[in-house]
Design an enzyme around this catalytic site. Structure first.
Site, PDB file in Angstrom:
ATOM      1  N   GLN A  95       4.414  -3.877   6.106  1.00 28.31           N
ATOM      2  CA  GLN A  95       3.290  -3.033   6.176  1.00 28.31           C
ATOM      3  C   GLN A  95       1.956  -3.671   5.374  1.00 28.31           C
ATOM      4  O   GLN A  95       2.153  -4.341   4.312  1.00 28.31           O
ATOM      5  CB  GLN A  95       3.358  -1.608   6.056  1.00 28.31           C
ATOM      6  CG  GLN A  95       3.524  -1.126   4.298  1.00 28.31           C
ATOM      7  CD  GLN A  95       3.872  -0.011   4.525  1.00 28.31           C
ATOM      8  OE1 GLN A  95       2.968   0.969   3.943  1.00 28.31           O
ATOM      9  NE2 GLN A  95       4.935   0.873   4.497  1.00 28.31           N
ATOM     10  N   HIS A  97      -2.259  -2.422   4.393  1.00 24.67           N
ATOM     11  CA  HIS A  97      -3.495  -1.350   4.604  1.00 24.67           C
ATOM     12  C   HIS A  97      -4.718  -2.014   4.530  1.00 24.67           C
ATOM     13  O   HIS A  97      -5.105  -3.029   3.945  1.00 24.67           O
ATOM     14  CB  HIS A  97      -3.255  -0.453   3.561  1.00 24.67           C
ATOM     15  CG  HIS A  97      -1.972   0.185   3.210  1.00 24.67           C
ATOM     16  ND1 HIS A  97      -1.371   1.052   3.933  1.00 24.67           N
ATOM     17  CD2 HIS A  97      -1.149  -0.022   2.094  1.00 24.67           C
ATOM     18  CE1 HIS A  97      -0.281   1.420   3.475  1.00 24.67           C
ATOM     19  NE2 HIS A  97       0.071   0.908   2.427  1.00 24.67           N
ATOM     20  N   GLU A 115      -3.549   0.356  -3.548  1.00 28.67           N
ATOM     21  CA  GLU A 115      -2.355   1.090  -4.193  1.00 28.67           C
ATOM     22  C   GLU A 115      -1.778   0.263  -5.374  1.00 28.67           C
ATOM     23  O   GLU A 115      -1.920  -0.911  -5.760  1.00 28.67           O
ATOM     24  CB  GLU A 115      -1.309   1.621  -3.316  1.00 28.67           C
ATOM     25  CG  GLU A 115      -0.464   0.289  -2.553  1.00 28.67           C
ATOM     26  CD  GLU A 115       0.241   0.986  -1.487  1.00 28.67           C
ATOM     27  OE1 GLU A 115      -0.182   1.743  -0.511  1.00 28.67           O
ATOM     28  OE2 GLU A 115       1.447   0.547  -1.310  1.00 28.67           O
ATOM     29  N   HIS A 172       3.536  -5.767   2.315  1.00 33.05           N
ATOM     30  CA  HIS A 172       4.299  -5.178   1.084  1.00 33.05           C
ATOM     31  C   HIS A 172       5.421  -4.422   1.702  1.00 33.05           C
ATOM     32  O   HIS A 172       5.087  -3.848   2.802  1.00 33.05           O
ATOM     33  CB  HIS A 172       3.542  -4.484   0.165  1.00 33.05           C
ATOM     34  CG  HIS A 172       2.970  -3.170   0.495  1.00 33.05           C
ATOM     35  ND1 HIS A 172       1.679  -3.392   0.925  1.00 33.05           N
ATOM     36  CD2 HIS A 172       3.342  -2.139   0.575  1.00 33.05           C
ATOM     37  CE1 HIS A 172       1.264  -2.333   1.333  1.00 33.05           C
ATOM     38  NE2 HIS A 172       2.048  -1.546   1.183  1.00 33.05           N
ATOM     39  N   ARG A 192       1.834  -1.261  10.583  1.00 30.77           N
ATOM     40  CA  ARG A 192       3.106  -1.756  10.505  1.00 30.77           C
ATOM     41  C   ARG A 192       3.274  -3.059  11.175  1.00 30.77           C
ATOM     42  O   ARG A 192       2.888  -3.224  12.132  1.00 30.77           O
ATOM     43  CB  ARG A 192       4.179  -0.620  11.182  1.00 30.77           C
ATOM     44  CG  ARG A 192       5.563  -0.642  10.798  1.00 30.77           C
ATOM     45  CD  ARG A 192       6.435   0.453  11.172  1.00 30.77           C
ATOM     46  NE  ARG A 192       5.953   1.901  10.743  1.00 30.77           N
ATOM     47  CZ  ARG A 192       5.716   3.148  11.648  1.00 30.77           C
ATOM     48  NH1 ARG A 192       5.953   2.780  12.763  1.00 30.77           N
ATOM     49  NH2 ARG A 192       5.417   4.253  10.784  1.00 30.77           N
TER      50      ARG A 192
END
Ligand code: ZN
Length: 315
Positions: A95, A97, A115, A172, A192
């Site tokens: 995935q 982001h 993150e 990642h 995804r």
């Protein structure tokens, strides 16, 4: 008088989840495919509830709106961070982001998602997917279309205690047998890219979001190296993992009695090992593995006594 805010987490069922949140952290989990503990969250998809003091029973997003003074009267509309514990019992889908500006336009004003991960535990020789090998966007798209996943995806070895900074735009995936504490922007937007062609009980493939993923992926991959700084302060060892525009993350190793003092900043804290007590203003609070709390603005100091490790963050 301002008190520490202890929080009740929210649990999320995931097809890749397991039971480690119960066996390792003692949480009551809803089922044996529990993948995520949203430990410190004000996100509308799963806000934590305050457990103690005058705000007991209130959700963190409501408290943020009603008592901005506890957070230093911030400019941000929403509580900016989200702390999770992830139990990857099986491989997660690959995935990526988006960053803030993209999420704002395409995801109804959700934040982007940078993150970072502290590896709590993993299998011997475990690895994860972190980045890709394409030199250009054309090559990236071509390898996706041709299904050349082994060539495209970059794998790195991991071990307990490792820390990874994962900026938005980084491809990642956590792999089977990994337990992670994640500190992230308060966002629930994931694109995804690849799901190993797995099918669910009904024989369906999970939805992919290739177009958006291709839009937001950083090409070529940029490795945000982490160089932890370690500092001894009496009975505490403080490791600084990252200080970025989104968050700073530290580990506190407490051995014995230790006093902490602060300026006008609130902190998010998670006990990841051991136990102890927190003493503030004559009140004693128990700290055990899996306890999550916030030190709001207005608390100028407290003491911790015990033998424990905490992951600590602030925006
Ligand atoms: Zn992610």
């Amino acid at each position: 008088m301002v008190q520490p805010l202890f929080l009740r987490p929210v649990f999320k069922e995931r097809i890749w989840g397991g039971t480690a949140l119960q066996t390792e952290f003692g949480y009551e989990i809803p089922n044996n495919q529990t993948g995520e503990c949203w430990a410190i969250s004000a996100h509308p998809n799963g806000p934590s509830i305050i457990e103690n003091g005058p705000y007991a029973g209130m959700s963190l997003d409501l408290l943020w709106g009603k008592h901005p003074e506890l957070f230093g009267n911030p400019k941000e509309e929403v509580f900016p961070l989200l702390t999770k514990i992830l139990d990857a019992n099986m491989d997660l889908s690959v995935q990526v982001h988006p960053e803030d500006s993209y999420a704002k336009v395409y995801e109804n004003g959700d934040l982007g998602k940078t993150e970072c991960w502290y590896i709590l535990d993993c299998k011997e020789g475990a690895d994860m997917i972190f980045g890709h090998n394409a030199k250009t966007k054309e090559e990236f798209v071509e390898q996706i279309n041709d299904g050349k996943w082994n060539e495209l995806l970059r794998r790195v070895k991991i071990k307990p205690g490792d820390f990874f900074y994962v900026p938005s735009g980084t491809i990642h995936a956590l792999c089977e047998g990994t337990l992670v504490l994640e500190t992230q922007q308060s966002s629930d937007t994931t694109y995804r890219v690849y799901d190993y062609d797995r099918r669910d009980a009904e024989g369906n493939l999970r939805e992919l979001h290739l177009e958006k993923a291709i839009d937001v992926t950083t090409v070529p991959h940029q490795d945000a190296g982490v160089a932890p700084k370690v500092e001894e302060r009496g009975n505490v060892t403080i490791t600084t993992f990252v200080e970025s525009e989104f968050f700073s993350v530290y580990k506190w190793d407490v051995n014995g009695q230790a006093a902490f003092s602060f300026d006008d900043r609130y902190l998010l804290l998670s006990v990841i090992k051991g136990e102890g007590t927190l003493v503030h203003n004559g009140e004693t609070y128990t700290l055990t593995k899996g306890t999550h709390f916030i030190i709001p603005v207005g608390i100028r100091g407290f003491e911790v006594d015990g033998d424990c490790e905490l992951i600590v963050s602030h925006p």
